[in-house]
Write a protein that holds these residues in place. Structure first.
Motif, PDB file in Angstrom:
ATOM      1  N   PRO A 557       0.808  -1.236   0.000  1.00  0.00           N
ATOM      2  CA  PRO A 557       0.000   0.000   0.000  1.00  0.00           C
ATOM      3  C   PRO A 557       0.834   1.276   0.000  1.00  0.00           C
ATOM      4  N   GLU A 558       2.082   1.201   0.480  1.00  0.00           N
ATOM      5  CA  GLU A 558       2.914   2.400   0.564  1.00  0.00           C
ATOM      6  C   GLU A 558       3.642   2.709  -0.747  1.00  0.00           C
ATOM      7  N   LYS A 559       3.669   1.748  -1.641  1.00  0.00           N
ATOM      8  CA  LYS A 559       4.418   1.943  -2.884  1.00  0.00           C
ATOM      9  C   LYS A 559       3.660   2.858  -3.838  1.00  0.00           C
ATOM     10  N   ARG A 560       4.397   3.779  -4.455  1.00  0.00           N
ATOM     11  CA  ARG A 560       3.792   4.712  -5.409  1.00  0.00           C
ATOM     12  C   ARG A 560       4.040   4.225  -6.838  1.00  0.00           C
ATOM     13  N   VAL A 561       2.992   4.205  -7.622  1.00  0.00           N
ATOM     14  CA  VAL A 561       3.105   3.845  -9.039  1.00  0.00           C
ATOM     15  C   VAL A 561       2.478   4.965  -9.860  1.00  0.00           C
ATOM     16  N   TYR A 562       3.140   5.326 -10.947  1.00  0.00           N
ATOM     17  CA  TYR A 562       2.737   6.521 -11.686  1.00  0.00           C
ATOM     18  C   TYR A 562       2.386   6.255 -13.152  1.00  0.00           C
ATOM     19  N   HIS A 563       2.336   4.994 -13.566  1.00  0.00           N
ATOM     20  CA  HIS A 563       2.140   4.720 -14.983  1.00  0.00           C
ATOM     21  C   HIS A 563       0.836   5.308 -15.525  1.00  0.00           C
ATOM     22  N   LEU A 564      -0.283   4.999 -14.876  1.00  0.00           N
ATOM     23  CA  LEU A 564      -1.572   5.505 -15.361  1.00  0.00           C
ATOM     24  C   LEU A 564      -1.635   7.025 -15.225  1.00  0.00           C
ATOM     25  N   SER A 591      -5.645  12.636 -13.652  1.00  0.00           N
ATOM     26  CA  SER A 591      -4.386  11.884 -13.591  1.00  0.00           C
ATOM     27  C   SER A 591      -3.738  11.964 -12.219  1.00  0.00           C
ATOM     28  N   LEU A 592      -3.989  13.044 -11.486  1.00  0.00           N
ATOM     29  CA  LEU A 592      -3.316  13.258 -10.202  1.00  0.00           C
ATOM     30  C   LEU A 592      -4.128  12.770  -9.007  1.00  0.00           C
ATOM     31  N   GLU A 593      -5.224  12.061  -9.265  1.00  0.00           N
ATOM     32  CA  GLU A 593      -6.027  11.514  -8.162  1.00  0.00           C
ATOM     33  C   GLU A 593      -5.586  10.085  -7.853  1.00  0.00           C
ATOM     34  N   PRO A 594      -5.461   9.705  -6.580  1.00  0.00           N
ATOM     35  CA  PRO A 594      -5.597  10.529  -5.361  1.00  0.00           C
ATOM     36  C   PRO A 594      -4.347  11.404  -5.173  1.00  0.00           C
ATOM     37  N   TYR A 595      -4.559  12.628  -4.776  1.00  0.00           N
ATOM     38  CA  TYR A 595      -3.478  13.606  -4.712  1.00  0.00           C
ATOM     39  C   TYR A 595      -2.329  13.212  -3.787  1.00  0.00           C
ATOM     40  N   PRO A 596      -2.575  12.634  -2.622  1.00  0.00           N
ATOM     41  CA  PRO A 596      -1.449  12.300  -1.738  1.00  0.00           C
ATOM     42  C   PRO A 596      -0.458  11.317  -2.358  1.00  0.00           C
ATOM     43  N   LYS A 597      -0.945  10.471  -3.303  1.00  0.00           N
ATOM     44  CA  LYS A 597      -0.068   9.458  -3.884  1.00  0.00           C
ATOM     45  C   LYS A 597       0.470   9.829  -5.261  1.00  0.00           C
ATOM     46  N   ASN A 626     -15.765  27.209 -19.835  1.00  0.00           N
ATOM     47  CA  ASN A 626     -17.046  27.385 -19.145  1.00  0.00           C
ATOM     48  C   ASN A 626     -16.865  27.453 -17.621  1.00  0.00           C
ATOM     49  N   ASP A 627     -17.933  27.869 -16.942  1.00  0.00           N
ATOM     50  CA  ASP A 627     -17.856  28.101 -15.492  1.00  0.00           C
ATOM     51  C   ASP A 627     -17.583  26.816 -14.714  1.00  0.00           C
ATOM     52  N   LYS A 628     -18.173  25.718 -15.138  1.00  0.00           N
ATOM     53  CA  LYS A 628     -17.952  24.464 -14.411  1.00  0.00           C
ATOM     54  C   LYS A 628     -16.489  24.047 -14.487  1.00  0.00           C
ATOM     55  N   ALA A 629     -15.904  24.170 -15.671  1.00  0.00           N
ATOM     56  CA  ALA A 629     -14.493  23.822 -15.827  1.00  0.00           C
ATOM     57  C   ALA A 629     -13.622  24.739 -14.972  1.00  0.00           C
ATOM     58  N   PHE A 630     -14.043  26.039 -14.890  1.00  0.00           N
ATOM     59  CA  PHE A 630     -13.322  26.990 -14.054  1.00  0.00           C
ATOM     60  C   PHE A 630     -13.360  26.544 -12.588  1.00  0.00           C
ATOM     61  N   SER A 631     -14.521  26.128 -12.152  1.00  0.00           N
ATOM     62  CA  SER A 631     -14.679  25.679 -10.762  1.00  0.00           C
ATOM     63  C   SER A 631     -13.831  24.439 -10.484  1.00  0.00           C
ATOM     64  N   ASP A 632     -13.764  23.531 -11.473  1.00  0.00           N
ATOM     65  CA  ASP A 632     -12.938  22.328 -11.311  1.00  0.00           C
ATOM     66  C   ASP A 632     -11.461  22.698 -11.157  1.00  0.00           C
ATOM     67  N   VAL A 633     -11.023  23.700 -11.940  1.00  0.00           N
ATOM     68  CA  VAL A 633      -9.625  24.144 -11.854  1.00  0.00           C
ATOM     69  C   VAL A 633      -9.336  24.715 -10.471  1.00  0.00           C
ATOM     70  N   LEU A 634     -10.244  25.583  -9.977  1.00  0.00           N
ATOM     71  CA  LEU A 634     -10.029  26.198  -8.667  1.00  0.00           C
ATOM     72  C   LEU A 634     -10.056  25.145  -7.550  1.00  0.00           C
ATOM     73  N   ALA A 635     -10.962  24.169  -7.675  1.00  0.00           N
ATOM     74  CA  ALA A 635     -11.028  23.100  -6.672  1.00  0.00           C
ATOM     75  C   ALA A 635      -9.742  22.275  -6.673  1.00  0.00           C
ATOM     76  N   PHE A 636      -9.233  22.011  -7.868  1.00  0.00           N
ATOM     77  CA  PHE A 636      -7.977  21.256  -7.955  1.00  0.00           C
ATOM     78  C   PHE A 636      -6.829  22.023  -7.317  1.00  0.00           C
ATOM     79  N   LEU A 637      -6.733  23.325  -7.593  1.00  0.00           N
ATOM     80  CA  LEU A 637      -5.654  24.129  -7.025  1.00  0.00           C
ATOM     81  C   LEU A 637      -5.766  24.214  -5.506  1.00  0.00           C
ATOM     82  N   ASP A 638      -6.986  24.239  -4.994  1.00  0.00           N
ATOM     83  CA  ASP A 638      -7.166  24.197  -3.538  1.00  0.00           C
ATOM     84  C   ASP A 638      -6.641  22.878  -2.968  1.00  0.00           C
ATOM     85  N   ALA A 639      -6.942  21.779  -3.658  1.00  0.00           N
ATOM     86  CA  ALA A 639      -6.464  20.465  -3.208  1.00  0.00           C
ATOM     87  C   ALA A 639      -4.939  20.383  -3.274  1.00  0.00           C
ATOM     88  N   ALA A 640      -4.358  20.955  -4.345  1.00  0.00           N
ATOM     89  CA  ALA A 640      -2.899  20.973  -4.472  1.00  0.00           C
ATOM     90  C   ALA A 640      -2.268  21.796  -3.356  1.00  0.00           C
TER      91      ALA A 640
END
Length: 685
Positions: A557-564, A591-597, A626-640
């Protein structure tokens, strides 16, 4: 990986020195020696000699202690006094000669040996000295003189046969050397250094399994017969000092250090890099100051990817020590490896400086410290930073020489096959493969000059010119696939179809272990499928990769894999480059979900490029979002921002050319907040 050829014979064995005749003092000294506490016995004997300078027993014991602790210079001084004051004892003359030889004072050892041969009638001693002279000639690379002395030795003497094998090995006649070492083992039985030499010969003729068998035998016997050496207990080098076994004579006689280094070289060649590192760490524990040059060199190489801050200083230490004390101190591969690593990390100026500062080593060394072909290659590699056209011309000159040799070897292979001579065929194929391995780096260096310019058609042309020789070589096929992928083609999907033909065999070869394939190969193949309207094939490949990642995550579970993750990043970047930012950005975020891994400096580097390109397009009013895509970007940056507080935003060079460590970079959290501010301004604007 550095390897060191070592000759051991019975000429280098010492009997116990004679006993002192004084009461408790004598018993104390002998008790220390019998307990292998030579470092404690040496001060007592030295003090005795201060009172009685010509005490024969004390001088003899002190010489023995110095020799056993590998202080050969002091041992030679002790035996020199014994020879001067007790000239009738022939054994002292032999010990004096051996000490001079082990101290590297070959000229003095040769003179002393000549005196013994002239003045000592004892046939047994003369035989021992003859073999010692033979070893000295070998170590001085005087093969003519060594062969002349070899003819004077008994034909069934295991030591002489072993040195004969060493001469053949040094001349590059590995198969003939292997026969000699086998003959020596049959006569003398198992000896650690004979087994090691058998392994070395097998390694040199690419018989890795047989080489590994001999090496493991040396290691197993050392483990069983000498548990006090602590084999396999090194662990972390920071913890070694308290339990170091030191460089004892017992350790030297077991050939364990040589065996572990060769085991690492075998595993490294077989691309078992973790196993190679384990081999180095399983050897008997010693402090870093006690490490021999070959081990120090190999540790630097093995850990260069994860710890270059220590790797470069180790290699530079070996180089500077050799410059001050003679080139025999460092493995002959040291200079070439240091220069190649400097170039790999982009420190071309540092490589040029090292090359210029060590011209005296190249000119005066009795050994081949830097292969002329490698020297020419490095010169061109360094030159390409300031004069790429001239560098390409030099690479081309080197390549033409390789191609000429490859053509001759192709004919040799064909002739051997026609004559149905299996041994000759194997030898010719091996020679061809070895030559091809020398040619490939030159070809890739040529291609890289135009790759860096973005001139991919010329890169493809360079590869096509070498098709006759390289078509089966994996590195060539992989890079051909890459250069085809980077071209749009005309019609548009033509190059992608060609790229698929080269990528697919790589994936098919590893279909049971997809994660062993480099992530960028899988990513480019998926993109090629998409660009040629084979979306279902791409999705199926991605599902297989996802299942493989889930399996790995379940096991560890601790191993990080990045292929996908990388595949989705590449696909998202492609759509962004084509102007479809809504789908491209959504793919990048996914591609970056889940963010911690998945969030790390490398994935963030490619993700933020897409966000910056989007911001530029919005600022220039050439992109509609569009506005929804904008909201997704802002939500992602908050998570980052939340998950990237301790993660650096970029991977700085691990070490600067001057040896210093660069300042730590900004965090992902810091950059995510700046990106969010930019997008909020653009939204309001």
């Amino acid at each position: 990986v550095g390897k060191k050829k070592k000759i051991e014979s019975s000429t280098q064995q010492f009997p116990m020195a004679r006993r002192l005749t004084e009461g408790s003092y004598t018993s104390t000294v002998y008790s220390l020696i019998n307990s292998n506490k030579y470092d404690e016995a040496i001060p007592l004997l030295t003090r005795e000699l201060q009172n009685f300078p010509l005490n024969r027993a004390a001088l003899s014991l002190l010489g023995y202690c110095y020799y056993t602790t590998q202080n050969y210079t002091n041992a030679a001084q002790c035996y020199e006094q014994l020879v001067r004051h007790y000239p009738d004892v022939s054994e002292y003359k032999v010990y004096h000669c051996q000490s001079l030889h082990k101290a590297g004072l070959y000229a003095d050892a040769s003179r002393a040996a000549s005196m013994i041969v002239t003045n000592v009638p004892d046939i047994e001693l003369q035989s021992r000295i003859l073999k010692l002279q033979l070893v000295i000639k070998y170590e001085l690379d005087d093969m003519v003189g060594a062969r002349a002395l070899l003819e004077q030795c008994l034909p069934d003497d295991p030591d002489a046969i072993m040195v004969h094998g060493a001469i053949l090995y040094k001349e590059g006649k590995y198969a003939a050397a292997l026969k000699k070492f086998t003959e020596a083992q049959q006569l003398a039985g198992y000896q650690p250094f004979i087994a090691y030499n058998l392994a070395l010969c097998n390694y040199s003729i690419k018989q890795h399994q047989q080489a590994r068998k001999h090496v493991v035998e040396v290691m197993d016997r050392g483990f069983k017969e000498h548990p006090e050496l602590g084999i396999g207990t090194s662990g972390n080098f920071d913890e070694v000092e308290a339990r170091s076994v030191g460089n004892t004579r017992t350790l030297s006689e077991t050939a364990l250090i040589e065996a572990f280094n060769l085991k690492a070289a075998i595993e490294y060649d077989l691309k078992n890099f973790d196993t190679a590192k384990e081999a180095l760490h399983d050897m008997p524990p010693r402090t870093e100051s006690e490490l021999d040059p070959v081990t120090l060199h190999n540790l630097a190489l093995m850990h260069m990817d994860d710890n270059p801050q220590e790797g470069f200083p180790k290699l530079n230490f070996l180089l500077t020590s050799s410059a001050a004390n003679g080139t025999d101190i460092m493995p002959p591969e040291t200079l070439g490896n240091l220069l190649l690593l400097y170039c790999r990390y982009g420190f071309y100026d540092a490589a040029a400086d090292v090359l210029a500062e060590n011209q005296h080593i190249l000119q005066n060394s009795p050994k081949n410290i830097l292969d002329p072909e490698l020297h020419s290659f490095l010169d061109a590699l360094i030159l390409q930073q300031s004069a790429p056209e001239e560098a390409f011309r030099r690479f081309d000159d080197i390549a033409k020489k390789h191609i000429e040799v490859l053509r001759k070897l192709t004919k040799s292979v064909q002739d051997a096959k026609n004559s149905r001579d299996e041994e000759a065929t194997r030898a010719a194929v091996k020679a061809y493969d070895d030559q091809l391995e020398k040619y490939i780096p030159v070809l890739m260096a040529q291609a890289k000059i135009y790759w860096d310019m973005g001139n991919y058609p010329v890169v493809e042309k360079i590869f096509r010119q070498s098709l006759d020789f390289c078509i089966e070589h994996e590195t060539w096929r992989l890079n051909v696939a890459h250069v085809l992928f980077m071209q749009d083609g005309n019609p548009k999907d033509l190059k992608f179809k060609d790229a698929i033909k080269y990528y697919e065999p790589i994936v098919r070869k590893n279909q049971d272990q997809l994660l062993s394939v480099t992530a960028i190969v899988l990513a480019n193949l998926c993109v090629s499928y998409i660009m040629t309207s084979q979306n279902e094939v791409a999705e199926e490949l991605m599902r297989r990769i996802e299942k493989e990642e889930e399996r790995v995550q379940y096991q560890d579970p601790e191993k990080r894999v990045y292929h996908l993750c990388i595949i989705n990043l590449v696909i998202g970047t492609l759509y962004c480059a084509k102007g479809n930012y809504e789908f491209g950005i959504s793919r990048v975020i996914k591609s970056l979900e889940p963010y911690p891994k998945k969030l790390d400096p490398d994935t963030w580097f490619y993700a933020k490029r897409c966000f910056l390109a989007l911001a530029e397009g919005l600022a220039k009013h050439i992109v509609v979002f569009n506005d929804k895509a904008f909201s997704d970007v802002l939500a992602f940056l908050d998570a980052a921002d939340v998950h990237g507080r301790t993660i650096p935003a970029s991977t700085p060079p691990p070490i600067l050319p001057d040896g210093s460590t660069p300042l730590p970079p900004n965090t992902i959290s810091y950059e995510a907040r700046h990106l969010k501010r930019i997008f909020l301004q653009l939204k309001e604007w």
